[in-house]
Design a protein around this motif. Structure first.
Motif, PDB file in Angstrom:
ATOM      1  N   CYS A  46       0.871  -1.174   0.000  1.00  0.00           N
ATOM      2  CA  CYS A  46       0.000   0.000   0.000  1.00  0.00           C
ATOM      3  C   CYS A  46       0.908   1.224   0.000  1.00  0.00           C
ATOM      4  O   CYS A  46       1.841   1.309   0.800  1.00  0.00           O
ATOM      5  CB  CYS A  46      -0.914   0.013   1.225  1.00  0.00           C
ATOM      6  N   ALA A  47       0.665   2.134  -0.918  1.00  0.00           N
ATOM      7  CA  ALA A  47       1.488   3.335  -1.048  1.00  0.00           C
ATOM      8  C   ALA A  47       0.558   4.529  -1.177  1.00  0.00           C
ATOM      9  O   ALA A  47      -0.613   4.452  -0.797  1.00  0.00           O
ATOM     10  CB  ALA A  47       2.423   3.196  -2.249  1.00  0.00           C
ATOM     11  N   TYR A  48       1.044   5.635  -1.722  1.00  0.00           N
ATOM     12  CA  TYR A  48       0.222   6.834  -1.896  1.00  0.00           C
ATOM     13  C   TYR A  48       0.812   7.672  -3.012  1.00  0.00           C
ATOM     14  O   TYR A  48       1.975   7.522  -3.381  1.00  0.00           O
ATOM     15  CB  TYR A  48       0.139   7.639  -0.595  1.00  0.00           C
ATOM     16  N   PRO A 109     -12.284   3.590 -10.201  1.00  0.00           N
ATOM     17  CA  PRO A 109     -12.949   2.373  -9.723  1.00  0.00           C
ATOM     18  C   PRO A 109     -12.647   1.203 -10.659  1.00  0.00           C
ATOM     19  O   PRO A 109     -12.284   1.438 -11.809  1.00  0.00           O
ATOM     20  CB  PRO A 109     -14.430   2.751  -9.772  1.00  0.00           C
ATOM     21  N   PRO A 110     -12.802  -0.017 -10.173  1.00  0.00           N
ATOM     22  CA  PRO A 110     -13.406  -0.398  -8.888  1.00  0.00           C
ATOM     23  C   PRO A 110     -12.430  -0.220  -7.726  1.00  0.00           C
ATOM     24  O   PRO A 110     -11.217  -0.303  -7.897  1.00  0.00           O
ATOM     25  CB  PRO A 110     -13.749  -1.868  -9.096  1.00  0.00           C
ATOM     26  N   HIS A 111     -13.003   0.004  -6.546  1.00  0.00           N
ATOM     27  CA  HIS A 111     -12.210   0.167  -5.334  1.00  0.00           C
ATOM     28  C   HIS A 111     -12.436  -1.010  -4.405  1.00  0.00           C
ATOM     29  O   HIS A 111     -13.503  -1.633  -4.411  1.00  0.00           O
ATOM     30  CB  HIS A 111     -12.581   1.475  -4.636  1.00  0.00           C
ATOM     31  N   LEU A 112     -11.417  -1.284  -3.613  1.00  0.00           N
ATOM     32  CA  LEU A 112     -11.473  -2.368  -2.636  1.00  0.00           C
ATOM     33  C   LEU A 112     -11.829  -1.787  -1.268  1.00  0.00           C
ATOM     34  O   LEU A 112     -11.555  -0.620  -0.998  1.00  0.00           O
ATOM     35  CB  LEU A 112     -10.113  -3.066  -2.564  1.00  0.00           C
ATOM     36  N   PRO A 113     -12.404  -2.589  -0.376  1.00  0.00           N
ATOM     37  CA  PRO A 113     -12.749  -2.082   0.952  1.00  0.00           C
ATOM     38  C   PRO A 113     -11.502  -1.816   1.795  1.00  0.00           C
ATOM     39  O   PRO A 113     -10.389  -2.233   1.449  1.00  0.00           O
ATOM     40  CB  PRO A 113     -13.589  -3.219   1.553  1.00  0.00           C
ATOM     41  N   ALA A 114     -11.707  -1.153   2.916  1.00  0.00           N
ATOM     42  CA  ALA A 114     -10.608  -0.805   3.817  1.00  0.00           C
ATOM     43  C   ALA A 114      -9.800  -2.024   4.235  1.00  0.00           C
ATOM     44  O   ALA A 114      -8.574  -1.953   4.379  1.00  0.00           O
ATOM     45  CB  ALA A 114     -11.161  -0.091   5.052  1.00  0.00           C
ATOM     46  N   GLU A 115     -10.461  -3.147   4.381  1.00  0.00           N
ATOM     47  CA  GLU A 115      -9.787  -4.362   4.832  1.00  0.00           C
ATOM     48  C   GLU A 115      -8.722  -4.848   3.859  1.00  0.00           C
ATOM     49  O   GLU A 115      -7.868  -5.657   4.225  1.00  0.00           O
ATOM     50  CB  GLU A 115     -10.814  -5.483   5.064  1.00  0.00           C
ATOM     51  N   ALA A 116      -8.722  -4.335   2.619  1.00  0.00           N
ATOM     52  CA  ALA A 116      -7.718  -4.749   1.630  1.00  0.00           C
ATOM     53  C   ALA A 116      -6.304  -4.373   2.061  1.00  0.00           C
ATOM     54  O   ALA A 116      -5.336  -4.972   1.583  1.00  0.00           O
ATOM     55  CB  ALA A 116      -8.028  -4.138   0.266  1.00  0.00           C
ATOM     56  N   VAL A 117      -6.168  -3.429   2.990  1.00  0.00           N
ATOM     57  CA  VAL A 117      -4.838  -3.090   3.507  1.00  0.00           C
ATOM     58  C   VAL A 117      -4.188  -4.326   4.132  1.00  0.00           C
ATOM     59  O   VAL A 117      -2.966  -4.441   4.183  1.00  0.00           O
ATOM     60  CB  VAL A 117      -4.907  -1.911   4.508  1.00  0.00           C
ATOM     61  N   GLY A 118      -5.001  -5.270   4.582  1.00  0.00           N
ATOM     62  CA  GLY A 118      -4.489  -6.499   5.176  1.00  0.00           C
ATOM     63  C   GLY A 118      -3.763  -7.397   4.192  1.00  0.00           C
ATOM     64  O   GLY A 118      -3.042  -8.309   4.605  1.00  0.00           O
ATOM     65  N   GLU A 119      -3.912  -7.148   2.890  1.00  0.00           N
ATOM     66  CA  GLU A 119      -3.211  -7.935   1.867  1.00  0.00           C
ATOM     67  C   GLU A 119      -1.776  -7.456   1.661  1.00  0.00           C
ATOM     68  O   GLU A 119      -0.978  -8.130   1.010  1.00  0.00           O
ATOM     69  CB  GLU A 119      -3.964  -7.843   0.537  1.00  0.00           C
ATOM     70  N   ALA A 120      -1.447  -6.290   2.197  1.00  0.00           N
ATOM     71  CA  ALA A 120      -0.137  -5.685   1.945  1.00  0.00           C
ATOM     72  C   ALA A 120       0.940  -6.264   2.852  1.00  0.00           C
ATOM     73  O   ALA A 120       0.716  -6.475   4.044  1.00  0.00           O
ATOM     74  CB  ALA A 120      -0.220  -4.178   2.143  1.00  0.00           C
ATOM     75  N   SER A 121       2.118  -6.468   2.278  1.00  0.00           N
ATOM     76  CA  SER A 121       3.266  -6.895   3.083  1.00  0.00           C
ATOM     77  C   SER A 121       3.990  -5.686   3.669  1.00  0.00           C
ATOM     78  O   SER A 121       4.846  -5.844   4.535  1.00  0.00           O
ATOM     79  CB  SER A 121       4.222  -7.737   2.251  1.00  0.00           C
ATOM     80  N   ALA A 122       3.650  -4.479   3.198  1.00  0.00           N
ATOM     81  CA  ALA A 122       4.167  -3.234   3.767  1.00  0.00           C
ATOM     82  C   ALA A 122       3.198  -2.113   3.425  1.00  0.00           C
ATOM     83  O   ALA A 122       2.557  -2.148   2.371  1.00  0.00           O
ATOM     84  CB  ALA A 122       5.552  -2.908   3.222  1.00  0.00           C
ATOM     85  N   VAL A 123       3.094  -1.130   4.313  1.00  0.00           N
ATOM     86  CA  VAL A 123       2.224   0.022   4.090  1.00  0.00           C
ATOM     87  C   VAL A 123       3.081   1.279   4.186  1.00  0.00           C
ATOM     88  O   VAL A 123       3.665   1.557   5.242  1.00  0.00           O
ATOM     89  CB  VAL A 123       1.078   0.080   5.120  1.00  0.00           C
ATOM     90  N   LEU A 124       3.192   2.002   3.068  1.00  0.00           N
ATOM     91  CA  LEU A 124       3.931   3.260   3.026  1.00  0.00           C
ATOM     92  C   LEU A 124       2.942   4.373   3.332  1.00  0.00           C
ATOM     93  O   LEU A 124       1.966   4.561   2.608  1.00  0.00           O
ATOM     94  CB  LEU A 124       4.570   3.463   1.649  1.00  0.00           C
ATOM     95  N   PRO A 156       5.166  -4.057   7.976  1.00  0.00           N
ATOM     96  CA  PRO A 156       5.741  -2.808   8.460  1.00  0.00           C
ATOM     97  C   PRO A 156       4.868  -1.620   8.054  1.00  0.00           C
ATOM     98  O   PRO A 156       4.372  -1.556   6.929  1.00  0.00           O
ATOM     99  CB  PRO A 156       7.099  -2.739   7.755  1.00  0.00           C
ATOM    100  N   LEU A 157       4.673  -0.697   8.976  1.00  0.00           N
ATOM    101  CA  LEU A 157       3.977   0.558   8.723  1.00  0.00           C
ATOM    102  C   LEU A 157       5.069   1.616   8.631  1.00  0.00           C
ATOM    103  O   LEU A 157       5.717   1.933   9.639  1.00  0.00           O
ATOM    104  CB  LEU A 157       2.997   0.878   9.845  1.00  0.00           C
ATOM    105  N   VAL A 158       5.303   2.132   7.428  1.00  0.00           N
ATOM    106  CA  VAL A 158       6.474   2.957   7.146  1.00  0.00           C
ATOM    107  C   VAL A 158       6.065   4.410   6.900  1.00  0.00           C
ATOM    108  O   VAL A 158       5.438   4.719   5.886  1.00  0.00           O
ATOM    109  CB  VAL A 158       7.235   2.433   5.911  1.00  0.00           C
ATOM    110  N   ALA A 159       6.429   5.293   7.814  1.00  0.00           N
ATOM    111  CA  ALA A 159       6.188   6.729   7.623  1.00  0.00           C
ATOM    112  C   ALA A 159       7.248   7.260   6.663  1.00  0.00           C
ATOM    113  O   ALA A 159       8.444   7.063   6.877  1.00  0.00           O
ATOM    114  CB  ALA A 159       6.267   7.458   8.952  1.00  0.00           C
ATOM    115  N   ILE A 160       6.811   7.937   5.605  1.00  0.00           N
ATOM    116  CA  ILE A 160       7.723   8.503   4.610  1.00  0.00           C
ATOM    117  C   ILE A 160       7.894   9.990   4.932  1.00  0.00           C
ATOM    118  O   ILE A 160       6.933  10.761   4.861  1.00  0.00           O
ATOM    119  CB  ILE A 160       7.177   8.317   3.182  1.00  0.00           C
ATOM    120  N   VAL A 161       9.118  10.382   5.286  1.00  0.00           N
ATOM    121  CA  VAL A 161       9.394  11.751   5.706  1.00  0.00           C
ATOM    122  C   VAL A 161      10.745  12.220   5.172  1.00  0.00           C
ATOM    123  O   VAL A 161      11.572  11.410   4.738  1.00  0.00           O
ATOM    124  CB  VAL A 161       9.380  11.883   7.251  1.00  0.00           C
ATOM    125  N   ARG A 162      10.952  13.527   5.243  1.00  0.00           N
ATOM    126  CA  ARG A 162      12.271  14.096   4.955  1.00  0.00           C
ATOM    127  C   ARG A 162      13.168  13.834   6.165  1.00  0.00           C
ATOM    128  O   ARG A 162      12.688  13.538   7.258  1.00  0.00           O
ATOM    129  CB  ARG A 162      12.143  15.592   4.683  1.00  0.00           C
TER     130      ARG A 162
END
Length: 195
Positions: A46-48, A109-124, A156-162
């Motif tokens: 999951c990224a942004y 679209p189509p969009h996945l529900p919030a629970e789809a974050v559970g499929e990620a091996s990392a969240v940026l 891992p929940l990874v905060a992306i910062v300077r």
């Protein structure tokens, strides 16, 4: 007296606004290099899409997908009363982002529900700052705090910062979800659980 979240946000946003396009491009390239070396090819992340002066780049998303990584991007919505809802997710495909609320770009679209974050091996996770205990300072709407409860406990929940946005301590609230990692252009990916 310690600074409030609003004061810290204002200072960071001012510093980001003062950064040059060259600085931001250099930092984005460094982040891309660090994260490409860290993310497992073939995984789901999951990224942004960065907005304005946020660290990161669409080039990172393209580089991840070129390595066979499935990239899910957030879709933010509010209810009829304007209350932020947990993030939905959409699969990233180069050149297909659409304009959305809050000046964002998101997958069509189509969009996945919030629970789809559970499929990620990392969240940026986009952040204005993160401290060495994992307290993340976002923009204050709470979209991620409402969503990360569904992330896999191993992800891992990874905060992306300077670099200067990794700080010793930030004000926190009980509902704040702690980050396990931070990624900065100069320091790479850091495990905050070992700090």
């Amino acid at each position: 007296m310690p600074l409030t979240k609003a004061q810290v946000r204002a200072a960071i946003l001012a510093a980001r606004a003062a950064s040059t396009p060259h600085q931001r491009a250099t930092e984005a390239a460094a982040l891309t290099g660090h994260l490409l070396a860290w993310v497992t090819p073939g995984s789901t992340v999951c990224a942004y899409v960065p907005v304005g002066t946020e660290p990161g780049s669409v080039q990172l998303l393209d580089a991840l997908t070129d390595r066979g990584v499935r990239v899910l991007l957030p879709v933010s919505r509010q209810d009829d009363d304007g209350v932020p809802q947990p993030l939905q997710w959409g699969a990233y495909r180069a050149g297909t982002l659409v304009r959305a609320a809050f000046g964002l770009r998101e997958p069509a679209p189509p969009h996945l529900p919030a629970e789809a974050v559970g499929e990620a091996s990392a969240v940026l996770v986009p952040a204005l700052a993160v401290d060495r205990r994992g307290t993340r300072l976002g923009r204050g709407a709470g979209f991620y705090d409402r969503t990360l409860q569904w992330a896999a406990t191993t992800a891992p929940l990874v905060a992306i910062v300077r670099d200067d946005e990794l700080v010793e301590e930030l004000p926190n609230d009980p509902h704040d979800v702690r980050m396990t990692h931070a990624a900065t252009p100069g320091l790479g990916v850091l495990d905050l659980r070992r700090e």
